[in-house]
Design a protein around this motif. Structure first.
Motif, mmCIF file in Angstrom:
data_model
loop_
_atom_site.group_PDB
_atom_site.id
_atom_site.type_symbol
_atom_site.label_atom_id
_atom_site.label_comp_id
_atom_site.label_asym_id
_atom_site.label_seq_id
_atom_site.Cartn_x
_atom_site.Cartn_y
_atom_site.Cartn_z
ATOM 1 N N PHE A 228 -46.469 52.968 45.121
ATOM 2 C CA PHE A 228 -47.806 53.385 45.542
ATOM 3 C C PHE A 228 -48.078 52.788 46.919
ATOM 4 O O PHE A 228 -47.913 51.580 47.128
ATOM 5 N N VAL A 229 -48.490 53.623 47.863
ATOM 6 C CA VAL A 229 -48.833 53.166 49.211
ATOM 7 C C VAL A 229 -50.346 53.100 49.334
ATOM 8 O O VAL A 229 -51.055 54.068 49.019
ATOM 9 N N ILE A 230 -50.851 51.933 49.809
ATOM 10 C CA ILE A 230 -52.289 51.698 49.905
ATOM 11 C C ILE A 230 -52.644 51.416 51.368
ATOM 12 O O ILE A 230 -52.200 50.412 51.937
ATOM 13 N N HIS A 231 -53.411 52.283 51.971
ATOM 14 C CA HIS A 231 -53.863 52.090 53.352
ATOM 15 C C HIS A 231 -52.697 51.823 54.298
ATOM 16 O O HIS A 231 -52.775 50.955 55.165
ATOM 17 N N TYR A 232 -51.589 52.530 54.129
ATOM 18 C CA TYR A 232 -50.447 52.500 55.035
ATOM 19 C C TYR A 232 -49.706 51.164 55.042
ATOM 20 O O TYR A 232 -48.490 51.116 54.957
ATOM 21 N N ASP A 233 -50.425 50.059 55.179
ATOM 22 C CA ASP A 233 -49.772 48.763 55.345
ATOM 23 C C ASP A 233 -49.338 48.129 54.037
ATOM 24 O O ASP A 233 -48.434 47.290 54.018
ATOM 25 N N TYR A 234 -49.973 48.478 52.949
ATOM 26 C CA TYR A 234 -49.714 47.821 51.672
ATOM 27 C C TYR A 234 -49.041 48.782 50.688
ATOM 28 O O TYR A 234 -49.341 49.984 50.673
ATOM 29 N N SER A 235 -48.161 48.241 49.878
ATOM 30 C CA SER A 235 -47.481 49.060 48.877
ATOM 31 C C SER A 235 -47.301 48.265 47.590
ATOM 32 O O SER A 235 -47.253 47.027 47.600
ATOM 33 N N ILE A 236 -47.195 48.984 46.489
ATOM 34 C CA ILE A 236 -46.913 48.391 45.189
ATOM 35 C C ILE A 236 -45.804 49.207 44.537
ATOM 36 O O ILE A 236 -45.929 50.422 44.378
ATOM 37 N N LEU A 237 -44.723 48.544 44.198
ATOM 38 C CA LEU A 237 -43.654 49.169 43.437
ATOM 39 C C LEU A 237 -43.735 48.656 42.008
ATOM 40 O O LEU A 237 -43.623 47.456 41.758
ATOM 41 N N ALA A 238 -43.935 49.559 41.072
ATOM 42 C CA ALA A 238 -43.986 49.220 39.651
ATOM 43 C C ALA A 238 -42.748 49.781 38.977
ATOM 44 O O ALA A 238 -42.382 50.945 39.189
ATOM 45 N N ALA A 239 -42.073 48.965 38.180
ATOM 46 C CA ALA A 239 -40.837 49.399 37.529
ATOM 47 C C ALA A 239 -40.766 48.843 36.115
ATOM 48 O O ALA A 239 -41.289 47.754 35.832
ATOM 49 N N THR A 240 -40.127 49.592 35.251
ATOM 50 C CA THR A 240 -39.926 49.135 33.877
ATOM 51 C C THR A 240 -38.560 49.577 33.396
ATOM 52 O O THR A 240 -38.023 50.589 33.838
#
Length: 342
Positions: A228-240
């Motif tokens: 997930f990309v948040i406001h271009y500069d921030y990202s979250i990778l979620a994995a299971t």
């Protein structure tokens, strides 16, 4: 003296420890999202995402610095549709004292007769990956050669195969890794004379040679990931991941047919430069002294930095020794070798 005819069902456990501090910090939830040189280990299908030659390295100490765990991988694209890779893992204990000849023929103790030896496990993996005609679908295959050495006492060779698949759909990533798909066999060559010296050290014990064959049963890992990309500069990778063994174990989901150990990992990124990672996995049913049952699990954390194709990652994790609270500091390095041509 005859070799035992039964074969152990578990072997080559050193190949299950994992590689890359980034993946270890996320509790090994890399099957779906892996896309770099370390795909050689996690899922060879991910090698098709490589744009240039790449190198991966990792070193860790094990069992309070008694054992050393080393990993090296190299991978490269073949063309726009395929890639190949190679990796080597060594897990070993060096400078072990051999005291089997401590006492000479006259019954005297002679410390000059002490020698040193090493015990080491080696895993060599050759990988090939290719995109399939279906958009976003790729596969990879590993051919593994295993070499295990216990000084001059015994050594073995083993061979096996892994198959991996990845699929990308609507920014979701799916991965399936089938390890030791044909079962992996290790055949031991044991020095009977050397082994007999050890056996005779304790009268009445260990008189039979150990099994001359080991079988590594197939395992499966099913993974899902999304970035997930948040406001271009921030990202979250979620994995299971769902890690499956086809036998009954202490995993929180366990039947006669399959046992399942879930794991979850998160990666917070800032401008693809700095990364903070965390994960939890290894959920196990633990029987207490009073015979009651509780659930144990293993948390991991880590940091990563990336700059111009150089990745340095750190993880604080219970490397391999997952049944206790002893944690290990792990560092790994990935280098996009293309940066040296720019």
């Amino acid at each position: 003296m005859q070799y035992a005819q039964t074969a152990r069902k578990y072997s080559n456990e050193f190949l299950n420890i994992g590689v890359d501090a980034a993946a270890l910090a996320m509790s090994n939830t890399a099957v779906a999202a892996t896309n770099d040189v370390n795909s050689v280990y996690w899922n060879p299908a991910g090698l098709v995402h490589l744009e240039d030659h790449a190198l991966g390295l990792m070193h860790a100490n094990y069992f309070a610095n008694i054992a050393q765990y080393d990993y090296m991988a190299y991978a490269s694209p073949i063309d726009e549709e395929s890639a190949w890779g190679f990796s080597m893992i060594r897990f070993g204990v060096d400078d072990i004292m051999n005291t089997t000849n401590l006492i000479d023929n006259e019954g005297n103790i002679d410390y000059n007769r002490i020698s040193l030896f090493s015990t080491a496990d080696y895993g060599f993996t050759f990988s090939y990956a290719r995109k399939l005609p279906v958009q976003g679908l790729q596969y990879g295959v590993n051919a593994k050669v295993i070499r295990r050495i216990i000084g001059d006492f015994a050594n073995s060779w083993g061979f096996g195969f892994d198959i991996g698949i990845q699929m990308d759909r609507n920014d979701w990533q799916f991965g399936l890794m089938l390890r030791d798909i044909t079962t992996t066999y290790n055949v031991w060559n044991i020095d009977e004379e050397a082994y007999q010296k050890i056996a005779d050290a304790v009268p009445g014990q260990n008189q039979e040679l150990p099994e001359d064959r080991e079988i590594t049963l197939p395992k499966a890992q099913l993974g899902i990931a999304k970035k997930f990309v948040i406001h271009y500069d921030y990202s979250i990778l979620a994995a299971t991941n769902l890690n499956m063994r086809f036998t009954e174990t202490n995993d929180i989901i366990s039947t006669d047919f399959v046992s399942i150990d879930p794991a979850v990992g998160l990666e917070f990124g800032y401008t693809d430069l700095v990364f903070l990672r965390a994960g939890v996995g290894n959920f196990q049913k633990i029987t207490q002294l009073d015979q009651s049952t509780s659930v144990g699990f293993q948390p991991n954390i880590g940091l990563g930095f990336q700059y111009k194709g150089i990745h340095v990652d750190y993880a604080l994790t219970d490397l391999g020794n997952q049944s206790t609270a002893l944690y290990s500091n792990i560092f790994s390095l990935k280098v996009d070798l293309g940066i040296f041509r720019k």
